[in-house]
Design a protein around this motif. Sequence first.
Motif, mmCIF file in Angstrom:
data_model
loop_
_atom_site.group_PDB
_atom_site.id
_atom_site.type_symbol
_atom_site.label_atom_id
_atom_site.label_comp_id
_atom_site.label_asym_id
_atom_site.label_seq_id
_atom_site.Cartn_x
_atom_site.Cartn_y
_atom_site.Cartn_z
ATOM 1 N N GLN A 297 -2.228 6.199 -6.253
ATOM 2 C CA GLN A 297 -3.603 6.714 -6.252
ATOM 3 C C GLN A 297 -3.622 8.215 -5.966
ATOM 4 O O GLN A 297 -4.434 8.955 -6.536
ATOM 5 N N HIS B 12 -1.099 3.370 -2.655
ATOM 6 C CA HIS B 12 -1.731 4.608 -2.196
ATOM 7 C C HIS B 12 -1.002 5.839 -2.711
ATOM 8 O O HIS B 12 -1.621 6.879 -2.963
ATOM 9 N N HIS C 223 0.808 -1.219 0.000
ATOM 10 C CA HIS C 223 0.000 0.000 0.000
ATOM 11 C C HIS C 223 0.841 1.269 0.000
ATOM 12 O O HIS C 223 0.354 2.335 -0.393
#
Length: 379
Positions: free
Chosen positions: A108, A105, A101
Amino acid sequence: MEHIYLDHAATSPMHPRVIEKMMEVMGQEFGNPSSIHHFGRSARHIIDEARAEMAKSIGASPNEIIFTSGGTEADNHAIFGAADAYRDKGNHIITTEVEHHAVLHACQQLEKQGFTVTYLPVDETGRVSAEAVKNALTDETILVTIMYANNEIGTIQPIKEIGELLADHQALFHTDAVQAYGLQKIDVKELQVDLLSVTAHKLNGPKGIGFLYAHKNVMLSSRLFGGEQERKRRAGTENVPAIAGFLEAIRVAQEEREAKTEQYKSYQQLFVQKLNENEVNFTRNGSLDYSMPHVLNLSFPGTNVEQMLVNLDLAGIAASSGSACTAGSIEPSHVLLAMFGKGDDRLQNSIRFSFGLFNTAEQVEKAALETSKIIKRLT
């Protein structure tokens, strides 16, 4: 009751040599490494020695090592730093659906800033193909970020192949080597990676310290602003005791890598053997040909993650699902979701056992037997 820790892929206990070294440095060294007097120079010497040895461990130069607070900051610095510095050359980034992540992330967040991100799928072993990377490349691609080895299932990605195909492309190549460093022999020149992330706490070092390798020709925008530490690339007074502990952990890992690799492979075999002897129904998730030796991710039909983890803990066994536990519910692992798709039972019944320091064959055998009892009781 004996408590058996089989979650070393999440974090690892510090090696006694690491603790001893950190205690020594904490007791003797307090100078600011940026100070020019004796106390500062003494602290600086520790950092310089560590930087040189860490660079050598991956075939890099000392000036290509940036100390960070760990793997997350190293990943973030690589991704945000490269995206910002090379935005004039394009706005396309390539990664995979199974990244940590700290990478997903970050990507993103970059999408919210106008970047285009391609999330490549993986096969049923969790592996991406170099061909998929090649097909996704465009003239706008400025960064490819693909992990060396997956933290949930242990699958090793074809980093060298990807590095070769990117050799003549403008895109920088970053790999999150957090789960691999210490157990895999890594040479950044051979792999042709431009950026590589490492953290200490996965290899029996302290939490809160890591490094980012950045090739000398790579430009990176700063993430922290303040002093001129790390050649103006990462502001903040260096954590000298943690850096010293990190170096000691690396030395131990280098001395013991081959022996540990064989030991962890034997633990995997022993665990599986005991399950088979007890006629437990299970399947292995991940690759048999390309896998980290310490990670064993197994699916147990007829069980569910929450039941399994609670019962394993009650039996004194620490394992994990690789999933996020929130308010009593288990979110499906994004890694297993990418491998098997929605609705597959393996998303809800897979457990990760990961081996490391202080584990013994007797513990592994006991854990497998307890696991067998739990599964038979639950099914």
